[in-house]
Enzyme design. Structure first.
Site: not given
Ligand code: COA
Length: 150
Positions: A80, A82, A84, A106, A118
């Site tokens: 959270r 940014g 990702g 997927e 996504y």
């Molecule tokens: C999915 C993942 C990669 C997101 O990475 P992140 O660095 O936390 O994401 P970001 O901070 O860049 O968030 C970008 C957007 O994604 C969405 N998002 C990210 N985490 C979220 C959450 N927990 N709940 C809801 N929306 C979320 C939001 O839209 C967010 O935008 P915002 O912050 O402006 O609201 C991370 O949660 C992760 O590693 N999860 C476990 C592995 C996984 O599921 N990988 C994907 C496999 S397909």
């Protein structure tokens, strides 16, 4: 937070990817799996590094004008912020520059965080695979196939 730096992953960094994966994906892929993938043609890994070291990565495979996201993970303590979004955006920019027109992935249909990321990036659903994921801690999950035209 200082924006992370993004670097291209080399096969000798496979353990870093395995460590990040272990905290993010069930079941995680091990060092050997990442080293093998990173040695294959068309596979590209991008690693985000923050103040505290490796923070997340994305792994992609390109074939002609199509590519897929093999996996994407951000360490639990770095989410959270940014990272990702930055990794995805950098991947899309590099793939566009390589002539890729369609990017696929997927994702489990109960992975709200990834689905939100996504969808925000412009991906839309083009398929569904029932009971595709078998996870140790939870039941099976359906996979959604998403696509973005670059
Ligand atoms: C999915 C993942 C990669 C997101 O990475 P992140 O660095 O936390 O994401 P970001 O901070 O860049 O968030 C970008 C957007 O994604 C969405 N998002 C990210 N985490 C979220 C959450 N927990 N709940 C809801 N929306 C979320 C939001 O839209 C967010 O935008 P915002 O912050 O402006 O609201 C991370 O949660 C992760 O590693 N999860 C476990 C592995 C996984 O599921 N990988 C994907 C496999 S397909």
């Amino acid at each position: 937070m200082t924006p992370p730096t993004i670097e291209v992953v080399t096969p000798d960094q496979a353990q870093i990817l395995a460590d990040l994966h272990a905290g993010s994906i069930d079941p995680p892929w091990n060092r050997e799996a990442f080293a093998s993938l990173l040695g294959q043609p068309g596979v590209l890994g991008l690693l985000a590094r923050g103040d505290g070291g490796p923070a997340g990565f994305i792994l992609l495979r390109q074939a002609a004008d199509e590519a897929e996201i093999l996996t994407l993970a951000v360490g639990p303590a770095k989410r959270r912020c940014g990272i990702g979004k930055i990794l995805l955006s950098e991947a899309i920019s590099r793939l566009s520059g390589l002539g890729v027109q369609r990017l696929f992935l997927e994702v489990a249909d109960d992975n709200a965080a990834a689905l939100a990321l996504y969808r925000q990036a412009g991906f839309s659903q083009v398929g569904r695979r029932p009971d595709y994921y078998r996870r140790a801690g939870q039941g099976a999950a359906n996979a959604l196939v998403l696509e973005k035209r670059l």
